[in-house]
Every structure is written in C-alpha cells, then in structure tokens.
Motif scaffolding. Structure first.
Motif, PDB file in Angstrom:
ATOM      1  N   SER A 295     -11.656 -59.359  57.016  1.00 25.81           N
ATOM      2  CA  SER A 295     -11.534 -59.167  58.461  1.00 25.81           C
ATOM      3  C   SER A 295     -10.311 -58.328  58.842  1.00 25.81           C
ATOM      4  CB  SER A 295     -11.449 -60.518  59.169  1.00 25.81           C
ATOM      5  OG  SER A 295     -10.161 -61.085  59.000  1.00 25.81           O
ATOM      6  N   HIS A 296     -10.247 -58.046  60.124  1.00 23.04           N
ATOM      7  CA  HIS A 296      -9.154 -57.264  60.711  1.00 23.04           C
ATOM      8  C   HIS A 296      -7.791 -57.911  60.449  1.00 23.04           C
ATOM      9  CE1 HIS A 296      -7.645 -54.328  63.678  1.00 23.04           C
ATOM     10  NE2 HIS A 296      -6.840 -55.292  64.090  1.00 23.04           N
ATOM     11  N   SER A 297      -7.729 -59.212  60.536  1.00 23.98           N
ATOM     12  CA  SER A 297      -6.454 -59.909  60.338  1.00 23.98           C
ATOM     13  C   SER A 297      -6.192 -60.263  58.872  1.00 23.98           C
ATOM     14  CB  SER A 297      -6.395 -61.179  61.195  1.00 23.98           C
ATOM     15  OG  SER A 297      -7.465 -62.051  60.889  1.00 23.98           O
ATOM     16  N   GLU A 298      -7.243 -60.453  58.096  1.00 26.28           N
ATOM     17  CA  GLU A 298      -7.047 -60.811  56.689  1.00 26.28           C
ATOM     18  C   GLU A 298      -6.375 -59.687  55.907  1.00 26.28           C
ATOM     19  OE1 GLU A 298     -10.491 -63.989  55.483  1.00 26.28           O
ATOM     20  OE2 GLU A 298     -11.112 -61.901  55.724  1.00 26.28           O
ATOM     21  N   ILE A 299      -6.609 -58.434  56.294  1.00 25.88           N
ATOM     22  CA  ILE A 299      -6.047 -57.318  55.531  1.00 25.88           C
ATOM     23  C   ILE A 299      -4.528 -57.272  55.628  1.00 25.88           C
ATOM     24  CG2 ILE A 299      -6.175 -55.565  57.343  1.00 25.88           C
ATOM     25  CD1 ILE A 299      -6.913 -55.161  53.558  1.00 25.88           C
ATOM     26  N   VAL A 300      -3.958 -58.004  56.577  1.00 24.41           N
ATOM     27  CA  VAL A 300      -2.489 -58.106  56.639  1.00 24.41           C
ATOM     28  C   VAL A 300      -2.027 -59.495  56.209  1.00 24.41           C
ATOM     29  CG1 VAL A 300      -2.083 -56.249  58.277  1.00 24.41           C
ATOM     30  CG2 VAL A 300      -2.611 -58.531  59.137  1.00 24.41           C
ATOM     31  N   ASP A 301      -2.831 -60.143  55.370  1.00 26.68           N
ATOM     32  CA  ASP A 301      -2.463 -61.411  54.743  1.00 26.68           C
ATOM     33  C   ASP A 301      -2.276 -62.536  55.763  1.00 26.68           C
ATOM     34  OD1 ASP A 301      -1.909 -63.093  52.601  1.00 26.68           O
ATOM     35  OD2 ASP A 301       0.224 -62.547  52.499  1.00 26.68           O
ATOM     36  N   PHE A 302      -3.153 -62.576  56.768  1.00 28.98           N
ATOM     37  CA  PHE A 302      -3.093 -63.643  57.762  1.00 28.98           C
ATOM     38  C   PHE A 302      -4.225 -64.632  57.513  1.00 28.98           C
ATOM     39  CE2 PHE A 302      -4.209 -65.427  61.995  1.00 28.98           C
ATOM     40  CZ  PHE A 302      -3.006 -66.054  62.277  1.00 28.98           C
ATOM     41  N   MET A 303      -3.872 -65.846  57.110  1.00 33.51           N
ATOM     42  CA  MET A 303      -4.821 -66.921  56.850  1.00 33.51           C
ATOM     43  C   MET A 303      -5.936 -66.483  55.892  1.00 33.51           C
ATOM     44  SD  MET A 303      -5.090 -68.756  60.610  1.00 33.51           S
ATOM     45  CE  MET A 303      -6.051 -70.133  59.939  1.00 33.51           C
ATOM     46  N   VAL A 304      -5.502 -66.023  54.732  1.00 34.99           N
ATOM     47  CA  VAL A 304      -6.444 -65.509  53.733  1.00 34.99           C
ATOM     48  C   VAL A 304      -6.635 -66.513  52.612  1.00 34.99           C
ATOM     49  CG1 VAL A 304      -6.992 -63.561  52.229  1.00 34.99           C
ATOM     50  CG2 VAL A 304      -5.539 -63.211  54.228  1.00 34.99           C
ATOM     51  N   LYS A 305      -7.872 -66.672  52.181  1.00 32.90           N
ATOM     52  CA  LYS A 305      -8.161 -67.551  51.059  1.00 32.90           C
ATOM     53  C   LYS A 305      -7.674 -66.907  49.757  1.00 32.90           C
ATOM     54  CE  LYS A 305     -12.186 -69.637  53.279  1.00 32.90           C
ATOM     55  NZ  LYS A 305     -13.653 -69.832  53.240  1.00 32.90           N
ATOM     56  N   LYS A 306      -7.403 -67.761  48.776  1.00 32.86           N
ATOM     57  CA  LYS A 306      -6.768 -67.318  47.537  1.00 32.86           C
ATOM     58  C   LYS A 306      -7.525 -66.175  46.850  1.00 32.86           C
ATOM     59  CE  LYS A 306      -4.782 -69.079  43.246  1.00 32.86           C
ATOM     60  NZ  LYS A 306      -4.542 -70.277  42.393  1.00 32.86           N
ATOM     61  N   LYS A 307      -8.845 -66.263  46.781  1.00 35.64           N
ATOM     62  CA  LYS A 307      -9.626 -65.232  46.098  1.00 35.64           C
ATOM     63  C   LYS A 307      -9.440 -63.862  46.749  1.00 35.64           C
ATOM     64  CE  LYS A 307     -13.327 -68.037  44.082  1.00 35.64           C
ATOM     65  NZ  LYS A 307     -14.799 -68.272  44.048  1.00 35.64           N
ATOM     66  N   LYS A 308      -9.376 -63.844  48.064  1.00 29.46           N
ATOM     67  CA  LYS A 308      -9.209 -62.576  48.772  1.00 29.46           C
ATOM     68  C   LYS A 308      -7.789 -62.044  48.642  1.00 29.46           C
ATOM     69  CE  LYS A 308     -12.738 -63.152  52.364  1.00 29.46           C
ATOM     70  NZ  LYS A 308     -12.992 -63.130  53.836  1.00 29.46           N
TER      71      LYS A 308
ATOM     72  N   ALA B 137       4.568 -60.470  59.923  1.00 35.17           N
ATOM     73  CA  ALA B 137       3.394 -59.733  60.395  1.00 35.17           C
ATOM     74  C   ALA B 137       2.470 -59.331  59.258  1.00 35.17           C
ATOM     75  CB  ALA B 137       3.841 -58.492  61.172  1.00 35.17           C
ATOM     76  N   PHE B 138       3.042 -59.065  58.079  1.00 38.72           N
ATOM     77  CA  PHE B 138       2.242 -58.679  56.912  1.00 38.72           C
ATOM     78  C   PHE B 138       2.276 -59.762  55.830  1.00 38.72           C
ATOM     79  CE2 PHE B 138       2.528 -54.656  59.030  1.00 38.72           C
ATOM     80  CZ  PHE B 138       1.441 -53.918  58.599  1.00 38.72           C
ATOM     81  N   GLY B 139       2.451 -60.996  56.241  1.00 44.81           N
ATOM     82  CA  GLY B 139       2.444 -62.088  55.275  1.00 44.81           C
ATOM     83  C   GLY B 139       3.457 -61.871  54.162  1.00 44.81           C
ATOM     84  N   LYS B 140       2.995 -61.964  52.920  1.00 48.37           N
ATOM     85  CA  LYS B 140       3.880 -61.797  51.765  1.00 48.37           C
ATOM     86  C   LYS B 140       3.854 -60.376  51.202  1.00 48.37           C
ATOM     87  CE  LYS B 140       3.494 -66.645  50.313  1.00 48.37           C
ATOM     88  NZ  LYS B 140       3.108 -67.580  49.234  1.00 48.37           N
ATOM     89  N   ILE B 141       3.207 -59.470  51.922  1.00 47.74           N
ATOM     90  CA  ILE B 141       3.015 -58.111  51.391  1.00 47.74           C
ATOM     91  C   ILE B 141       4.330 -57.358  51.251  1.00 47.74           C
ATOM     92  CG2 ILE B 141       1.972 -55.859  51.883  1.00 47.74           C
ATOM     93  CD1 ILE B 141      -0.381 -57.529  53.151  1.00 47.74           C
TER      94      ILE B 141
END
Length: 261
Positions: free
Chosen positions: A228-241, A23-27
């Motif tokens: 975005s709402h989903s990027e902040i939990v490491d969902f489909m995020v580009k490397k720079k972000k 749910a939180f990617g690699k966080i």
C-alpha cells in the motif's frame, strides 16, 4: 559504501518525524547502517506545496553547508515528490539536486483528495480544524489542511495546475508505484482503496493510481505483491513485506551509487 551525494528522504502528507515516530520507519537507520549519509525532511505534515518546498530548501542548504557536498539525492514519497518538484522548479534549487526519485507521488492528483475536498463544508472544516490542532502540536509551522487537500485533487486546479510532464533538465528523475491488490491486505489503506475503486477502476496503492505515479523514467512497482501507499514507507508493515521493502530501498541506493550520484 555510500552515494556521492547525501540522501534526503522527503516525507509526504501526515507522516513526519515526531519524537520516536519516524516518517520512514526504520528505513533511515537501515541505510545509515549500510554507510549511506541519510536525512529525513523536516517539513510540515499538512503544509502546502509552496511552504513545504521552502522548508525543504532551507534544510538542504543547511545539509550542503554541514557536509560540504555540492548536491543531494531526493527520495520523495507521496506529496513529498510534489514539494520537491516545486522546490527545484520554482525556488532556484536545480543546481543542488543530483537525482529525484518519486515513490507513489500523485503527479496528476488523487480522486480520494478530490472526494474529501468536496465533503459538506461543516464536515471538512471540522476535520481540518482537528488536524490543524494536532499537527501544530506535532511541530507543523504552517498547516493548511484544506488547501493541501485541494492541491492533491485530480481536478484541473489541483496537482496538475502546478506541473507538466517534463522532467527537470540536468537531474536524474525516476518514479515508482505500488499496488494494493485487496482491501484486506492493509487495514488502513484498504478503506480509501474501496472508495478509490468506485471512482476509477485502475491499479492503485489505496490513494494514488499507477498512472498518476508516473514521472520521468518510470521504473514500475517498488516491489512485487500487494503493497500500500503507507506500507512502502514502513508504516504498520507485516514482517514478510518488511524484507521486500527494505530490500527495495537498499537496491535503490545502490543503483544511485553505481550511477555516480
């Protein structure tokens, strides 16, 4: 290097740990590697505020028993913040929470949820049946898609009917938001952002407005730039972000540690 109390990452709607998907990617792994004691909530992806709060309470009590800690730190994304608030205020768990950090939580609801709930009855029931089928396979114990959608709406009987603006006494409460600046910045959240802007012309992460994210000590945006709402939990995020997002969680946990939590 660790916080005084274990950290629980409380996920929101739809995203949950299923097999290798996190749910939180690699966080969680990132924070564990830095010495923090971290868990991710084992709540339903489409459970109601009430049922998820009960599931969260059960997990927290087990963690306290396992670790010997007296309290936990909650870092809650999206609806996870509402689940956490309900648990604290209605399920006698105030004594077990040291801090609550809400990320992009719709404290005053979301117009997107309202729009979805007002879809034609056959359409929304078909969507609800499809999601219920899949999320039961993913491990949901009590999925209630339509009720969850209503609870997240920005109508008087939605999220606002459950809570007021008063933070929980004796608990450090803070909140953050993110802003998705352009639809093209995130393919998935760009779609709801388009409709969100037609309904309310205010800064939004695609699902939740900045004003709806405010609760307790509002700290502003998690990071600079378009997130975005989903990027902040490491969902489909580009490397720079990713670097910015990971840096945010590390600084957040460092701050909780320095505050004695």
């Amino acid at each position: 290097m660790s916080t005084a109390y274990p950290i629980i990452l409380v996920h929101g709607i739809a995203l949950k740990d299923v097999g290798r998907f996190k749910a939180f990617g690699k966080i969680e792994a990132l924070l564990r590697a830095q010495g923090y004691t971290v868990y991710t909530s084992d709540t339903d992806g489409f459970g109601t505020i009430e049922t998820n709060a009960a599931q969260l309470k059960k997990q927290i009590l087990a963690i306290l028993s396992e670790t010997g800690a007296e309290k936990v730190n909650l870092i809650a994304h999206s609806k996870g913040g509402l689940d956490s608030r309900y648990m604290i205020g209605h399920l006698d768990m105030k004594h077990a929470v040291a801090s609550l950090t809400c990320l992009c939580t719709p404290h005053k609801g979301s117009p997107i949820a309202t729009k979805l709930y007002t879809l034609p009855r056959p359409v929304k029931h078909l969507i609800a049946a499809w999601l219920t089928f899949w999320y039961r396979l993913f491990g949901d114990k009590q999925p209630q898609v339509l009720k969850v959608c209503k609870q997240l709406s920005d109508t008087p009987d939605g999220a606002m009917a459950y809570f007021d603006d008063t933070p929980h006494e004796g608990i450090f409460v803070q909140s953050y938001s993110t802003t998705l600046e352009r639809s093209r910045d995130d393919f998935i959240m760009g779609i709801p952002l388009y409709f969100s802007r037609r309904m309310e012309d205010v800064p939004s992460d695609g699902l939740v407005s900045l004003s709806s994210s405010r609760f307790g000590e509002y700290k502003g945006s998690c990071t600079d730039g378009s997130v975005s709402h989903s990027e902040i939990v490491d969902f489909m995020v580009k490397k720079k972000k990713k670097e910015k997002i990971y840096g945010f969680y590390l600084s957040l946990c460092e701050d909780l540690r320095d505050r004695g939590y």
